[in-house]
Enzyme design. Structure first.
Site, PDB file in Angstrom:
ATOM      1  N   ASP A 199       0.834  -1.203   0.000  1.00 43.40           N
ATOM      2  CA  ASP A 199       0.000   0.000   0.000  1.00 43.40           C
ATOM      3  C   ASP A 199       0.870   1.254   0.000  1.00 43.40           C
ATOM      4  OD1 ASP A 199      -2.322   1.828   0.749  1.00 43.40           O
ATOM      5  OD2 ASP A 199      -3.297  -0.126   0.783  1.00 43.40           O
TER       6      ASP A 199
ATOM      7  N   HIS B 284      -3.950   4.774   4.365  1.00 45.58           N
ATOM      8  CA  HIS B 284      -4.612   3.550   3.911  1.00 45.58           C
ATOM      9  C   HIS B 284      -3.908   2.291   4.402  1.00 45.58           C
ATOM     10  CE1 HIS B 284      -6.456   0.952   0.613  1.00 45.58           C
ATOM     11  NE2 HIS B 284      -7.494   1.603   1.097  1.00 45.58           N
TER      12      HIS B 284
ATOM     13  N   ASN C 168     -14.138  -0.917  -5.954  1.00 47.61           N
ATOM     14  CA  ASN C 168     -15.164   0.002  -5.443  1.00 47.61           C
ATOM     15  C   ASN C 168     -15.906   0.720  -6.561  1.00 47.61           C
ATOM     16  OD1 ASN C 168     -14.393  -0.643  -2.843  1.00 47.61           O
ATOM     17  ND2 ASN C 168     -13.021   1.119  -2.629  1.00 47.61           N
TER      18      ASN C 168
ATOM     19  N   SER D  30     -11.541  -1.930   0.465  1.00 40.55           N
ATOM     20  CA  SER D  30     -10.221  -1.773   1.076  1.00 40.55           C
ATOM     21  C   SER D  30     -10.200  -2.338   2.481  1.00 40.55           C
ATOM     22  CB  SER D  30      -9.837  -0.290   1.127  1.00 40.55           C
ATOM     23  OG  SER D  30      -9.573   0.201  -0.154  1.00 40.55           O
TER      24      SER D  30
END
Length: 783
Positions: free
Chosen positions: A151, A192, A293, A366
């Protein structure tokens, strides 16, 4: 105020317990243990004499007594009754029993972290949850398992992550250094990875935030999204320390805009392959991926080459109420689901946050993928020998569709419910761990590739392509039970987003490979794009597969399908016996190039028989089949023809005969059969024995050979005699005559004869006369 005796007794008992807790003083009960000889009758007599109750044997000659007149709990022992009983000669030992403090050695207690009770997806008695507590109760918390978050970095000094942080599972690919610490901004853009890490391995019972699912696992992070993301950056991240890291969790992918078709390039694809084939000492790295998403944009996760890969375990989301979230993408490559955010009135995910904080508002797919990574870590702790494919099998077999609301649930060919929104359902940590403990590794992965199209096909309003498939047993690509299925398509189309593509398996499971995407106006079509489905998992691939391509709009769109390659992945571990008919045969569609027979049967003229017919013998042949430009070897038990001269045989040559056909003779010396002449075809008389007959027939070739030689000698001698007589009248004259027609010579006379005898005088004269006549004729012709 008067108190009843029972109430006083209760108060005294409570006081005794309280004193025990405070002072640690012994508390005596109203029970005794006694060693008494003489048997049970003697023990009963003594109990009756002194007012005890005999509760039976503890073991031989040892008894358990109680006394009604003694309080159940007391701080002092009752010595009077004990002394009286102990005086009896049969009593060897007597002891009033003391209450001991014993605690259950439970391996699990609920975490004490302040936010734990808000982690509804871990433990919710009112609704469905991920059954994580059941896995913890079995003793699994992720200990010894290493997870890395690919990430924007990980806050390695976060107080709820620091104790579990693993530098060997971390790296900064963006800045080329070992420190994955995020880059801080005013908007906290790079939070994140830290949030995802807390879902997996936030420390338990430390008074901070919540708890990770695998709260004893090692956690690392790769900083790779905070900069230029290239194929090389992705490949280095996916391939980081593969024999140390067990699980890679990724919650990113191409743009979820409803019009992008993108996936891993050459290096990243190679990193995936090396990971599953070489990672974890050959067991395979486990890649967990968020499905996407793009739901609001009507995107399809089958247009995302990361979630659409067979090497990733694709995870979707559901809300607290079990509904499909507004952001969720539906596709046939999704394997399972975990919880995440939903509507405004539904709870979200609790986890660690940037700047050493805690959040209860982590959202999207996520948040779903790291929850799955944590559950997979628990299963891997239960069985460290699980391969990357074993883990996908466990997910398929243990995921729970109950409580998940969707209108596309179907039951596939093996009786499992599956959905394009949820895959096989909600992950169940308790069930996965329980099954993992006794899991037997699946057989090697097999791949069967079938090039379906022989020529391009116009798509028009709708196109349907059918093909019967029969993977052949005994071949290296034989598959009895499916895992992943890919349809590799190349097609042109003037408006790609108007297409819907479906693939139906032989067992009737219809997978939507591509749903219409209203924002995709591209005319690029698809170039060798692999659409993957997991919906036919464990089905039998044999039979007819159907590909449907449909134009869902009212526009007069046009395009051409130029490639359809069906790629089947699976195993042959189910055994072959169920694949054969009662007669041992397995018939193949006429379009196929092979047929196989069960052990003990032989292939003969495209059918399986128990034994070869007359004129044929059994053999094992190494046959090579050409399948999709690949030549595959196959050892086959077949019936092969005997030599034409044999009736039955043990091989295929002229000297392998066992019996001969009618009107033929069998030669015991060279095991051959000789065809009889018309004269010799008379049957032997009844008085002739079979032995004499065989002897005569076996001598016939020698007799024929001798007679032939004699005949040749006679003919040769006759010709020689005739020529000798003609040349000289007697055998002794060796002369040559010069005739008008030329020289006549006998080619059998040795060349030395010309030198042994010269010409005679008369012959010389004849030659001279002949020359004169010849000269005269030439002169006349000149005139």
């Amino acid at each position: 105020m008067d108190l009843s005796p029972s109430l006083l007794l209760m108060l005294w008992t409570l006081l005794s317990v309280l004193v025990e807790e405070i002072t640690g003083q012994k508390v005596y009960t109203n029970t005794w243990a006694a060693h008494i000889s003489g048997g049970s009758a003697e023990a009963d007599r003594l109990c009756k004499k002194y007012g005890f109750i005999n509760h039976g044997l503890i073991f031989e000659d040892h008894y358990h007594f109680s006394h009604r007149a003694v309080m159940k709990r007391s701080l002092t022992p009752k010595r009077t009754r004990q002394v009286l009983l102990k005086r009896e000669p049969q009593v060897h030992w007597l002891e009033q029993q003391v209450a001991k403090k014993r605690k259950k050695r439970d391996i699990y207690t609920d975490p004490t972290d302040p936010k734990f009770m808000q982690q509804w997806y871990l433990l919710d008695t009112n609704r469905h949850d991920l059954h994580v507590k059941e896995a913890w109760e079995q003793g699994f918390t992720g200990k010894g398992i290493v997870v890395s978050i690919l990430d924007d970095g990980i806050e390695k000094n976060h107080p709820d992550l620091q104790a579990n942080y693993d530098p060997a599972a971390s790296y900064d690919v963006n800045d080329q250094d070992p420190d994955p610490q995020p880059r801080y901004t005013q908007l906290n853009d790079n939070r994140h990875g830290t949030r995802c890490a807390g879902e997996v391995a936030a420390v338990a019972n430390n008074g901070i935030c919540g708890v990770g699912i695998a709260y004893n696992a090692n956690i690392g992070g790769v900083r790779m999204l905070d900069g230029e993301v290239t194929d090389a950056v992705e490949a280095r991240s996916l391939g980081l320390n593969p024999n140390h890291i067990h699980i890679y969790s990724a919650s990113w992918g191409p743009e979820d805009d409803g019009k992008t078709v993108d996936g891993p390039a050459k290096l990243a694809e190679e990193a995936f392959y090396r990971g599953v084939t070489q990672g974890r000492g050959g067991l395979g790295s486990i890649y967990v991926w968020a499905s996407g998403n793009g739901g609001r944009e009507h995107d399809s996760c089958n247009c995302d080459g990361y979630t659409n890969s067979i090497y990733t375990l694709s995870i979707s989301s559901t809300t607290q109420m079990g509904n499909v979230p507004w952001y969720s993408e539906a596709c046939s490559s999704t394997l399972a689901t975990t919880y995440s955010s939903g509507n405004q009135n539904e709870k979200q995910i609790v986890t660690t946050d940037l700047r050493q904080k805690c959040t209860d508002s982590h959202t999207g797919t996520s948040a779903s993928a790291p929850l799955a990574a944590g559950i997979i870590a628990l299963a891997l702790e239960a069985n460290k020998n699980l391969t990357w494919r074993d883990m996908q099998h466990l997910v398929v077999q243990t995921s729970n569709p109950a409580g998940l609301n969707a209108n596309d649930w179907i039951t596939n060919g093996v009786g499992r419910k599956v959905s394009h929104s949820y895959g096989y359902g909600l992950l169940d940590a308790g069930a996965m761990v329980a099954m993992a403990k006794t899991w037997v590794t699946v057989g090697p992965q097999r791949k069967y590739v079938i090039d379906i199209l022989s020529e391009p096909k116009d798509i028009g309003k709708a196109l349907e392509v059918r093909r019967k498939v029969e993977p052949c047993a005994g071949m290296s690509n034989y598959i009895s039970t499916l895992e992943h299925v890919q349809a590799r398509l190349s097609l042109s189309y003037n408006c790609r987003g108007d297409l819907a593509i479906y693939l139906t398996s032989p067992m009737g499971t219809r997978s939507c490979l591509l749903a219409p995407r209203p924002h995709d106006y591209s005319a690029d079509g698809f170039n060798d794009w692999s659409f993957m489905t997991t919906h036919s998992w464990d089905e039998d691939p044999a039979g007819e597969w159907v590909l449907e391509i449909e134009n869902v709009s009212n526009n007069n769109n046009y395009g051409t399908l130029t490639q359809f390659v069906l790629v089947l992945y699976g195993t042959a571990s189910e055994g072959l016996s169920r694949k054969f008919d009662g007669d041992g045969s397995r018939n193949v569609a006429s379009s196929q190039s092979c047929i196989v027979c069960e052990e003990g049967y032989f292939l003969h003229q495209k059918s399986c028989i128990k034994s070869c017919p007359q004129g044929f013998t059994s053999s094992i042949q190494n046959i090579h089949y050409t399948l999709d430009n690949n030549i595959e070897p196959l050892l086959v038990n077949v019936c092969v023809p005997c030599h034409v001269s044999c009736a039955t045989c043990k091989g295929t040559t002229i000297n392998d005969c066992l019996t001969c056909p009618a009107h033929s003779h069998y030669n015991l010396l060279d095991y051959s059969c000789t065809h009889q002449t018309q004269r010799s075809r008379e049957s032997p008389t009844l008085k002739d024995s079979s032995h004499d007959y065989v002897a005569r027939t076996s001598n016939l070739p020698f007799i024929v050979a001798i007679l032939s030689c004699l005949f040749i000698i006679v003919v040769f001698g006759s010709i020689f005699l005739f020529l000798q007589l003609r040349s000289g009248g007697v055998l002794g004259r060796k002369r040559l005559y010069m005739l008008d027609s030329g020289i006549i010579s006998y080619k059998g006379i040795p060349s030395g004869a010309w030198q042994e005898e010269g010409f005679s005088e008369s012959e010389t004269e004849e030659t001279a006369a002949h020359s004169e006549r010849t000269a005269f004729l030439k002169q006349q012709s000149t005139l």
